[in-house]
Design a protein around this motif. Structure first.
Motif, mmCIF file in Angstrom:
data_model
loop_
_atom_site.group_PDB
_atom_site.id
_atom_site.type_symbol
_atom_site.label_atom_id
_atom_site.label_comp_id
_atom_site.label_asym_id
_atom_site.label_seq_id
_atom_site.Cartn_x
_atom_site.Cartn_y
_atom_site.Cartn_z
ATOM 1 N N UNK A 207 0.814 -1.223 0.000
ATOM 2 C CA UNK A 207 0.000 0.000 0.000
ATOM 3 C C UNK A 207 0.846 1.271 0.000
ATOM 4 N N UNK A 208 2.071 1.173 -0.485
ATOM 5 C CA UNK A 208 3.010 2.292 -0.452
ATOM 6 C C UNK A 208 3.334 2.764 -1.867
ATOM 7 N N UNK A 209 3.346 4.074 -2.073
ATOM 8 C CA UNK A 209 3.577 4.635 -3.397
ATOM 9 C C UNK A 209 4.981 4.327 -3.908
ATOM 10 N N UNK A 228 -2.200 -3.669 -18.344
ATOM 11 C CA UNK A 228 -3.225 -3.385 -17.342
ATOM 12 C C UNK A 228 -2.606 -3.520 -15.958
ATOM 13 N N UNK A 229 -3.030 -2.646 -15.042
ATOM 14 C CA UNK A 229 -2.627 -2.729 -13.639
ATOM 15 C C UNK A 229 -3.862 -2.585 -12.768
ATOM 16 N N UNK A 230 -3.990 -3.462 -11.781
ATOM 17 C CA UNK A 230 -4.999 -3.281 -10.729
ATOM 18 C C UNK A 230 -4.264 -3.119 -9.406
ATOM 19 N N UNK A 231 -4.412 -1.945 -8.810
ATOM 20 C CA UNK A 231 -3.797 -1.649 -7.517
ATOM 21 C C UNK A 231 -4.907 -1.530 -6.479
ATOM 22 N N UNK A 236 -0.678 2.952 -4.285
ATOM 23 C CA UNK A 236 0.002 2.046 -5.212
ATOM 24 C C UNK A 236 -0.356 2.375 -6.654
ATOM 25 N N UNK A 237 -1.586 2.785 -6.883
ATOM 26 C CA UNK A 237 -1.968 3.197 -8.229
ATOM 27 C C UNK A 237 -1.141 4.374 -8.706
ATOM 28 N N UNK A 238 -0.922 5.347 -7.821
ATOM 29 C CA UNK A 238 -0.136 6.515 -8.182
ATOM 30 C C UNK A 238 1.337 6.158 -8.412
ATOM 31 N N UNK A 239 1.861 5.248 -7.603
ATOM 32 C CA UNK A 239 3.236 4.796 -7.815
ATOM 33 C C UNK A 239 3.408 4.125 -9.160
ATOM 34 N N UNK A 240 2.415 3.319 -9.542
ATOM 35 C CA UNK A 240 2.460 2.651 -10.842
ATOM 36 C C UNK A 240 2.426 3.666 -11.982
ATOM 37 N N UNK A 257 -7.371 1.651 -9.789
ATOM 38 C CA UNK A 257 -7.045 1.536 -8.370
ATOM 39 C C UNK A 257 -8.275 1.790 -7.503
ATOM 40 N N UNK A 258 -8.057 1.930 -6.226
ATOM 41 C CA UNK A 258 -9.127 1.988 -5.235
ATOM 42 C C UNK A 258 -8.927 3.210 -4.342
ATOM 43 N N UNK A 259 -9.971 3.974 -4.119
ATOM 44 C CA UNK A 259 -10.058 5.045 -3.114
ATOM 45 C C UNK A 259 -10.438 6.400 -3.664
ATOM 46 N N UNK A 260 -10.239 6.641 -4.959
ATOM 47 C CA UNK A 260 -10.636 7.917 -5.556
ATOM 48 C C UNK A 260 -10.041 9.101 -4.804
ATOM 49 N N UNK A 261 -8.739 9.047 -4.576
ATOM 50 C CA UNK A 261 -8.035 10.151 -3.910
ATOM 51 C C UNK A 261 -8.010 11.369 -4.834
ATOM 52 N N UNK A 262 -7.699 12.551 -4.309
ATOM 53 C CA UNK A 262 -7.573 13.723 -5.191
ATOM 54 C C UNK A 262 -6.573 13.505 -6.325
ATOM 55 N N UNK A 263 -5.467 12.834 -6.039
ATOM 56 C CA UNK A 263 -4.506 12.522 -7.099
ATOM 57 C C UNK A 263 -5.130 11.618 -8.159
ATOM 58 N N UNK A 264 -5.964 10.679 -7.722
ATOM 59 C CA UNK A 264 -6.653 9.798 -8.667
ATOM 60 C C UNK A 264 -7.562 10.592 -9.600
ATOM 61 N N UNK A 265 -8.314 11.503 -9.024
ATOM 62 C CA UNK A 265 -9.252 12.276 -9.835
ATOM 63 C C UNK A 265 -8.509 13.099 -10.874
ATOM 64 N N UNK A 266 -7.409 13.716 -10.475
ATOM 65 C CA UNK A 266 -6.606 14.482 -11.433
ATOM 66 C C UNK A 266 -6.014 13.566 -12.504
ATOM 67 N N UNK A 267 -5.621 12.352 -12.105
ATOM 68 C CA UNK A 267 -5.042 11.406 -13.069
ATOM 69 C C UNK A 267 -6.091 10.930 -14.070
ATOM 70 N N UNK A 268 -7.316 10.733 -13.631
ATOM 71 C CA UNK A 268 -8.375 10.356 -14.568
ATOM 72 C C UNK A 268 -8.597 11.463 -15.583
ATOM 73 N N UNK A 269 -8.630 12.698 -15.123
ATOM 74 C CA UNK A 269 -8.834 13.821 -16.042
ATOM 75 C C UNK A 269 -7.652 13.981 -17.000
#
Length: 329
Positions: A207-209, A228-231, A236-240, A257-269
């Motif tokens: 669970x570490x970036x 494909x990656x599933x974190x 871990x998604x951001x590290x990948x 990945x899992x959790x929909x963090x702010x970094x995740x949302x920016x990465x989706x966009x």
């Protein structure tokens, strides 16, 4: 109306109808549970190291203030520090808290500490992570309820999307911390939807970036065909994603990945993350605290108080950011 407020109202209505134990009227909480005394709740999670936990903390503190509750939100520095979390639970018992909310860092090791809370007549509410029932039984311990998503079904949302949209998939699974049941369920929930995918590797990054970055780099070096990656968490998604970009594989690997963090949302966009599972930690916090108040008030709780989950992709990210309900999409 924003989704947070809508869901809070739904949870409250459900309790009043007897369909669930997580919602509560605004007047029943602190006053009936503790009389003139302020209700004290120890809210113990696995870490404060990422946006998911800070979002849960914000939700918990806001709801506790609304209810007039004394809340102490605690966590070890690292999610792997199980012993520190055990100490926190034991200290909460010694200090005489009225209730304990716990997101267990290990599905087995916290059972004896929970038994100590039981012996002191302090109810324990699980949030976000379940415990091994066998471990609880062996320790003679019990919890009042689990407040959170169905981890397996939530991960299945991402797996189903991947299976429907990716052909000739060659996947890397980034596993979480061993012994945490929720992370195992997330892994299996995705996998079971993607039986046709070729598994290139399945490795823990704890669970570490930074660890995920290193694992992703090594896998791409030896298996550049990975697409494909599933974190099982956002870090871990951001590290990948970072390793993919630095390795020159941008646009060639779809990451979930899992959790929909702010970094995740920016990465989706930005197009570097294909999908992330949102599990609304603020609603979990509200449900867990209300469950404490309900059990202190003598109510019997359901075994599982279910909170919502949804898959965020480029198609609905704007609605998610705007606070709209995307759980039915």
């Amino acid at each position: 109306m924003k989704f947070k407020r809508t869901m809070a109202m739904v949870m409250a209505t459900a309790m009043m109808l007897g369909l669930a134990a997580c919602g509560g009227g605004s007047s029943s909480g602190g006053s009936s549970a503790g009389g003139d005394d302020e209700v004290k709740i120890a809210y113990i999670v696995k870490a404060k190291s990422d946006a998911f936990w800070t979002s849960m903390e914000d939700g918990a503190e806001s709801f506790a203030e609304e209810k007039g509750i004394h809340l102490e939100f605690q966590a070890p520095e690292k999610e792997t520090d199980v012993e520190k979390q055990v100490q926190m639970v034991e200290n909460a018992v010694i200090k005489g808290f009225d209730a304990i909310v716990l997101s267990a860092a290990d599905s087995n090791s916290l059972a004896p500490a929970i038994k100590k809370a039981n012996d002191a007549n302090i109810p324990v509410i699980l949030v976000n992570d379940t415990m091994s029932q066998a471990a609880l039984d062996e320790a003679g311990a019990h919890v009042e309820t689990y407040v959170g998503i169905d981890q397996y079904e939530a991960a299945s949302l991402a797996g189903k999307y991947a299976a429907e949209n990716i052909k000739d998939a060659k996947i890397l699974y980034l596993e979480g911390i061993a012994g945490v049941d929720a992370l195992t369920q997330r892994l299996e929930g995705f996998k079971d939807q993607c039986g046709s995918f070729k598994v290139v590797a399945s490795q823990t990054a704890k669970c570490d970036r930074n660890e995920a970055f290193n694992v992703m780099q090594n896998v791409l070096s030896s298996n550049p065909e990975v697409n494909v990656v599933w974190a099982v968490n956002a870090e871990m998604g951001q590290g990948a994603i970072q390793a993919i970009e630095q390795g020159g594989f941008s646009g060639k690997v779809q990451v979930f990945d899992f959790d929909a963090s702010p970094d995740d949302i920016e990465a989706i966009k930005a197009g570097t993350l294909t999908g992330t599972v949102a599990q609304y930690p603020n609603l979990q916090a509200e449900g867990a605290i209300q469950a404490c108040l309900d059990v202190l008030d003598g109510k019997t709780l359901e075994d599982h108080i279910v909170t919502p989950a949804a898959l965020v992709t480029k198609d609905n990210v704007d609605k998610f950011e705007a606070g709209e309900d995307i759980t039915a999409q």
